[in-house]
Design a protein around this motif. Structure first.
Motif, PDB file in Angstrom:
ATOM      1  N   ASP A  24       0.822  -1.214   0.000  1.00 34.88           N
ATOM      2  CA  ASP A  24       0.000   0.000   0.000  1.00 34.88           C
ATOM      3  C   ASP A  24       0.855   1.262   0.000  1.00 34.88           C
ATOM      4  N   LEU A  25       0.218   2.374   0.184  1.00 35.25           N
ATOM      5  CA  LEU A  25       0.857   3.687   0.198  1.00 35.25           C
ATOM      6  C   LEU A  25       1.996   3.789   1.202  1.00 35.25           C
ATOM      7  N   TYR A  26       1.927   3.007   2.270  1.00 36.79           N
ATOM      8  CA  TYR A  26       2.921   3.071   3.349  1.00 36.79           C
ATOM      9  C   TYR A  26       4.099   2.132   3.145  1.00 36.79           C
ATOM     10  N   GLY A  27       4.108   1.411   2.023  1.00 34.60           N
ATOM     11  CA  GLY A  27       5.231   0.540   1.707  1.00 34.60           C
ATOM     12  C   GLY A  27       5.200  -0.814   2.382  1.00 34.60           C
ATOM     13  N   HIS A  28       4.039  -1.197   2.923  1.00 28.87           N
ATOM     14  CA  HIS A  28       3.930  -2.529   3.529  1.00 28.87           C
ATOM     15  C   HIS A  28       2.659  -3.226   3.038  1.00 28.87           C
ATOM     16  N   MET A  29       2.543  -4.496   3.376  1.00 28.26           N
ATOM     17  CA  MET A  29       1.400  -5.292   2.935  1.00 28.26           C
ATOM     18  C   MET A  29       0.126  -4.686   3.508  1.00 28.26           C
ATOM     19  N   ASN A  30      -0.818  -4.385   2.615  1.00 25.47           N
ATOM     20  CA  ASN A  30      -2.078  -3.777   2.997  1.00 25.47           C
ATOM     21  C   ASN A  30      -2.926  -4.757   3.799  1.00 25.47           C
ATOM     22  N   MET A  31      -3.681  -4.226   4.755  1.00 29.03           N
ATOM     23  CA  MET A  31      -4.485  -5.076   5.639  1.00 29.03           C
ATOM     24  C   MET A  31      -5.466  -5.949   4.875  1.00 29.03           C
ATOM     25  N   VAL A  32      -6.015  -5.459   3.794  1.00 34.38           N
ATOM     26  CA  VAL A  32      -6.966  -6.253   3.020  1.00 34.38           C
ATOM     27  C   VAL A  32      -6.271  -7.453   2.372  1.00 34.38           C
ATOM     28  N   ARG A  33      -4.989  -7.342   2.073  1.00 37.22           N
ATOM     29  CA  ARG A  33      -4.249  -8.458   1.477  1.00 37.22           C
ATOM     30  C   ARG A  33      -4.026  -9.569   2.501  1.00 37.22           C
ATOM     31  N   TYR A  34      -3.804  -9.200   3.776  1.00 37.75           N
ATOM     32  CA  TYR A  34      -3.705 -10.229   4.819  1.00 37.75           C
ATOM     33  C   TYR A  34      -4.995 -11.054   4.827  1.00 37.75           C
ATOM     34  N   HIS A  61     -23.207 -27.915  -0.112  1.00 36.78           N
ATOM     35  CA  HIS A  61     -23.118 -27.292   1.206  1.00 36.78           C
ATOM     36  C   HIS A  61     -21.766 -26.588   1.292  1.00 36.78           C
ATOM     37  N   GLY A  62     -21.680 -25.606   2.172  1.00 35.54           N
ATOM     38  CA  GLY A  62     -20.420 -24.906   2.337  1.00 35.54           C
ATOM     39  C   GLY A  62     -20.388 -24.133   3.626  1.00 35.54           C
ATOM     40  N   LEU A  63     -19.296 -23.411   3.817  1.00 33.70           N
ATOM     41  CA  LEU A  63     -19.081 -22.628   5.029  1.00 33.70           C
ATOM     42  C   LEU A  63     -19.202 -21.142   4.719  1.00 33.70           C
ATOM     43  N   PHE A  64     -20.075 -20.463   5.439  1.00 35.65           N
ATOM     44  CA  PHE A  64     -20.187 -19.010   5.350  1.00 35.65           C
ATOM     45  C   PHE A  64     -19.506 -18.411   6.578  1.00 35.65           C
ATOM     46  N   VAL A  65     -18.627 -17.464   6.369  1.00 34.76           N
ATOM     47  CA  VAL A  65     -17.956 -16.778   7.467  1.00 34.76           C
ATOM     48  C   VAL A  65     -18.929 -15.767   8.067  1.00 34.76           C
ATOM     49  N   VAL A  66     -19.078 -15.808   9.402  1.00 33.43           N
ATOM     50  CA  VAL A  66     -19.985 -14.873  10.072  1.00 33.43           C
ATOM     51  C   VAL A  66     -19.251 -13.911  11.006  1.00 33.43           C
ATOM     52  N   ASP A  67     -18.001 -14.222  11.353  1.00 31.90           N
ATOM     53  CA  ASP A  67     -17.244 -13.309  12.211  1.00 31.90           C
ATOM     54  C   ASP A  67     -15.762 -13.620  12.069  1.00 31.90           C
ATOM     55  N   VAL A  68     -14.939 -12.583  12.123  1.00 28.41           N
ATOM     56  CA  VAL A  68     -13.487 -12.746  12.111  1.00 28.41           C
ATOM     57  C   VAL A  68     -12.870 -11.789  13.116  1.00 28.41           C
ATOM     58  N   ALA A  69     -11.714 -12.174  13.604  1.00 28.97           N
ATOM     59  CA  ALA A  69     -10.913 -11.314  14.470  1.00 28.97           C
ATOM     60  C   ALA A  69      -9.477 -11.413  13.964  1.00 28.97           C
ATOM     61  N   VAL A  70      -8.988 -10.329  13.394  1.00 28.57           N
ATOM     62  CA  VAL A  70      -7.645 -10.296  12.811  1.00 28.57           C
ATOM     63  C   VAL A  70      -6.719  -9.541  13.752  1.00 28.57           C
ATOM     64  N   ASN A  71      -5.522 -10.091  13.913  1.00 31.42           N
ATOM     65  CA  ASN A  71      -4.490  -9.431  14.710  1.00 31.42           C
ATOM     66  C   ASN A  71      -3.251  -9.306  13.836  1.00 31.42           C
ATOM     67  N   TYR A  72      -2.873  -8.071  13.532  1.00 28.95           N
ATOM     68  CA  TYR A  72      -1.685  -7.809  12.718  1.00 28.95           C
ATOM     69  C   TYR A  72      -0.507  -7.654  13.666  1.00 28.95           C
ATOM     70  N   ARG A  73       0.532  -8.469  13.476  1.00 23.15           N
ATOM     71  CA  ARG A  73       1.647  -8.472  14.412  1.00 23.15           C
ATOM     72  C   ARG A  73       2.950  -7.957  13.833  1.00 23.15           C
ATOM     73  N   LYS A  74       3.176  -8.170  12.554  1.00 25.01           N
ATOM     74  CA  LYS A  74       4.468  -7.838  11.977  1.00 25.01           C
ATOM     75  C   LYS A  74       4.273  -7.242  10.602  1.00 25.01           C
ATOM     76  N   GLU A  75       4.934  -6.146  10.362  1.00 23.91           N
ATOM     77  CA  GLU A  75       4.879  -5.501   9.059  1.00 23.91           C
ATOM     78  C   GLU A  75       5.551  -6.407   8.024  1.00 23.91           C
ATOM     79  N   MET A  76       4.900  -6.577   6.881  1.00 21.84           N
ATOM     80  CA  MET A  76       5.430  -7.390   5.793  1.00 21.84           C
ATOM     81  C   MET A  76       5.669  -6.498   4.582  1.00 21.84           C
ATOM     82  N   THR A  77       6.779  -6.718   3.903  1.00 23.57           N
ATOM     83  CA  THR A  77       7.126  -5.914   2.739  1.00 23.57           C
ATOM     84  C   THR A  77       7.235  -6.818   1.501  1.00 23.57           C
TER      85      THR A  77
END
Length: 164
Positions: A24-34, A61-77
């Motif tokens: 992204d603009l900040y030079g690291h992996m954008n949160m949406v890409r994670y 049949h399949g799995l529908f995601v109903v909730d997520v909790a993301v924790n970003y720990r390390k900047e990736m380039t």
């Protein structure tokens, strides 16, 4: 599917390289890409337990995601090599709670985690339905086996496998 034998090991993806268009603009992996990596690669890892694309095609049949909790720990380039692992935290008759871990391949550093709560859905009716009994038994066995591996240091569970 019921005759297949599934490993209870925590599956790990093939190595992935952070692409330039993930930056992204900040030079690291954008949160949406994670989240995109968690979604795309996590879905493929579900195949190892018989719950991926072939399951959906065969059973409608399949799995529908109903909730997520993301924790970003390390900047990736750009160029950083990563792997993703997927474990079952909990499962009941209609829900699956999993944890995905994105790690650097060079030193094993944890880059991000995502807890994901999914529901089992009949794709023809678009309604929540119980997992078939063999699937429930498999998911519970996976949760029990995966519980033997400690959660990542400092990880605090944020989701529960229960109805809201």
């Amino acid at each position: 599917m019921s005759g297949q034998v599934f490993s209870t090991d925590i599956p790990v993806s093939e190595p992935l390289r952070v692409a330039e268009d993930w930056i992204d603009l900040y030079g690291h992996m954008n949160m949406v890409r994670y989240v995109g990596v968690f979604d795309d690669v996590g879905y493929r890892l579900l195949d190892r337990w018989g719950l991926g694309e072939s399951y959906t095609h065969e059973t409608k049949h399949g799995l529908f995601v109903v909730d997520v909790a993301v924790n970003y720990r390390k900047e990736m380039t750009v160029g950083t090599m990563l792997t993703l692992s997927l474990r079952v935290l909990e499962a009941d008759g209609k829900r699956l709670l999993s944890l995905m871990e994105l790690r650097r391949t060079d030193d094993g550093t944890l880059a991000a985690t995502m807890e994901q709560l999914s529901i089992h859905v009949d794709l023809t009716t678009r309604r929540v339905v119980p997992f078939p009994e063999p699937v429930v038994l498999r998911l519970r066995a996976l949760a029990e086996a995966h519980a033997r591996t400690p959660l990542p240091a400092g990880h605090k569970r944020r989701l529960e496998c229960r109805a809201p």
